[in-house]
Every structure is written in structure tokens, then in C-alpha cells.
Design a protein around this motif. Structure first.
Motif, mmCIF file in Angstrom:
data_model
loop_
_atom_site.group_PDB
_atom_site.id
_atom_site.type_symbol
_atom_site.label_atom_id
_atom_site.label_comp_id
_atom_site.label_asym_id
_atom_site.label_seq_id
_atom_site.Cartn_x
_atom_site.Cartn_y
_atom_site.Cartn_z
ATOM 1 N N ALA A 52 95.345 -10.896 61.981
ATOM 2 C CA ALA A 52 94.658 -12.155 61.649
ATOM 3 C C ALA A 52 94.708 -12.467 60.156
ATOM 4 O O ALA A 52 95.017 -13.597 59.773
ATOM 5 C CB ALA A 52 93.211 -12.109 62.135
ATOM 6 N N ARG A 53 94.406 -11.489 59.315
ATOM 7 C CA ARG A 53 94.376 -11.750 57.861
ATOM 8 C C ARG A 53 95.769 -12.089 57.330
ATOM 9 O O ARG A 53 95.931 -13.027 56.549
ATOM 10 C CB ARG A 53 93.781 -10.571 57.110
ATOM 11 C CG ARG A 53 92.280 -10.508 57.272
ATOM 12 C CD ARG A 53 91.629 -9.250 56.712
ATOM 13 N NE ARG A 53 92.230 -8.692 55.540
ATOM 14 C CZ ARG A 53 91.593 -8.476 54.386
ATOM 15 N NH1 ARG A 53 90.321 -8.799 54.264
ATOM 16 N NH2 ARG A 53 92.205 -7.927 53.371
ATOM 17 N N SER A 69 98.225 -13.318 59.015
ATOM 18 C CA SER A 69 98.591 -14.628 59.573
ATOM 19 C C SER A 69 97.901 -15.770 58.823
ATOM 20 O O SER A 69 98.489 -16.840 58.645
ATOM 21 C CB SER A 69 98.241 -14.685 61.061
ATOM 22 O OG SER A 69 99.038 -13.779 61.779
ATOM 23 N N GLN A 70 96.671 -15.557 58.381
ATOM 24 C CA GLN A 70 95.967 -16.574 57.590
ATOM 25 C C GLN A 70 96.668 -16.802 56.261
ATOM 26 O O GLN A 70 96.817 -17.946 55.816
ATOM 27 C CB GLN A 70 94.517 -16.162 57.352
ATOM 28 C CG GLN A 70 93.645 -16.270 58.575
ATOM 29 C CD GLN A 70 92.243 -15.734 58.319
ATOM 30 O OE1 GLN A 70 92.027 -14.816 57.533
ATOM 31 N NE2 GLN A 70 91.275 -16.314 59.007
ATOM 32 N N ALA A 89 99.805 -18.767 56.943
ATOM 33 C CA ALA A 89 99.502 -20.184 57.204
ATOM 34 C C ALA A 89 99.240 -20.931 55.898
ATOM 35 O O ALA A 89 99.697 -22.073 55.731
ATOM 36 C CB ALA A 89 98.314 -20.311 58.147
ATOM 37 N N LEU A 90 98.523 -20.310 54.993
ATOM 38 C CA LEU A 90 98.258 -20.922 53.689
ATOM 39 C C LEU A 90 99.577 -21.166 52.949
ATOM 40 O O LEU A 90 99.816 -22.268 52.444
ATOM 41 C CB LEU A 90 97.340 -20.023 52.864
ATOM 42 C CG LEU A 90 97.001 -20.495 51.457
ATOM 43 C CD1 LEU A 90 96.149 -21.748 51.503
ATOM 44 C CD2 LEU A 90 96.290 -19.392 50.696
#
Length: 140
Positions: free
Chosen positions: A79-80, A82-83, A86-87
Motif C-alpha cells: 500500500a505505501r 503504491s501510494q 500514484a503520487l
């Protein structure tokens, strides 16, 4: 008979949850050694070669260097990471999603698989993360 060709590329990654410095976003100039093993070609323009170095370079450029070079390589199931991806993608920056944690070991395995899928008779991939640390995957 074997031949080896060496490449370099620059990438960033992180190992979320690692118990050392590699948990932080950081980069490497990777050195990649691709070894191909096969019989010698008999006849034609490539007579006496295992594989033309120019052909190996072309496949490696398309399958490895272009996607990996100057990309944030991340574990798509994390999750981290991937975040962060995305940024970066929102800023039109280059990322590369892998289905595994971006350790040198997993990346060597990934690179091996990409080359195999293209029909290269790769027998080993050695990925140097630093001048003194590398991972090597030798196929089954």
C-alpha cells in the motif's frame, strides 16, 4: 558455450517494512550481467555465435533497460509503495510496478523471466545493486 553482456540502469526503490536503511526511498546504479547459453549457430551471417551481442542488446533494451531505467520500481501489492507510485505518476514521473518486493534477488528473477518470455536462452542473470553486492539467478 556461454556469452555475457553487461548493462547499467538507474532506478529508485524502497523496501517498506525493512529493518534497515533500505526502508527509505533510495536509488542505485544497477549493473546487470546477462549470460546466455546455447549451441553455436552454424551457417549464415551469425555463424560461430551463441547469440549476436547486438540482438541480445536489442532485447535487453526493450524488455529491461527501457522499463527499469530512471523509474521508481515498486511492489504493487504494498500500500505505501503504491501510494508513492500514484503520487509520482500524478506528476508524470516514471514508475514500474512489480508483483514482488523489489529486492535484488526478486528483480534478478523478474529480469530472467522477461528474457525467457522473449525466447532468449538466458542461463543466468546477475544484478549488482552496489559495486560490492549482487544477486544472481540461474534458471532451472
Amino acid at each position: 558455450m556461454k556469452i555475457t553482456k553487461i548493462f547499467t540502469f538507474d532506478s529508485s526503490h524502497m523496501l517498506d517494512g525493512h529493518d534497515g536503511k533500505c526502508q527509505n526511498l533510495h536509488g542505485h546504479t544497477y549493473k546487470l550481467e546477462i549470460t546466455v547459453s546455447d549451441g553455436l549457430i552454424r551457417g549464415g551471417a551469425k555463424d560461430g555465435m551463441v547469440m549476436d551481442f547486438a540482438d541480445l542488446k536489442a532485447v535487453a533494451k526493450q524488455e529491461i533497460i527501457e522499463p527499469f531505467d530512471h523509474a521508481f520500481i515498486y511492489h504493487g501489492e504494498n500500500a505505501r509503495e503504491s501510494q508513492i507510485a500514484a503520487l509520482l505518476e500524478g506528476w508524470n514521473m516514471k514508475t514500474l510496478r512489480l508483483a514482488c518486493r523489489t529486492t535484488a534477488e526478486n528483480m534478478a528473477f523478474e529480469i530472467y523471466g522477461r528474457l525467457k518470455k522473449r525466447g532468449v536462452c538466458v542461463c543466468s542473470v546477475k544484478l549488482w545493486e552496489t559495486p560490492i553486492s549482487c544477486a544472481e539467478y540461474e534458471g532451472e
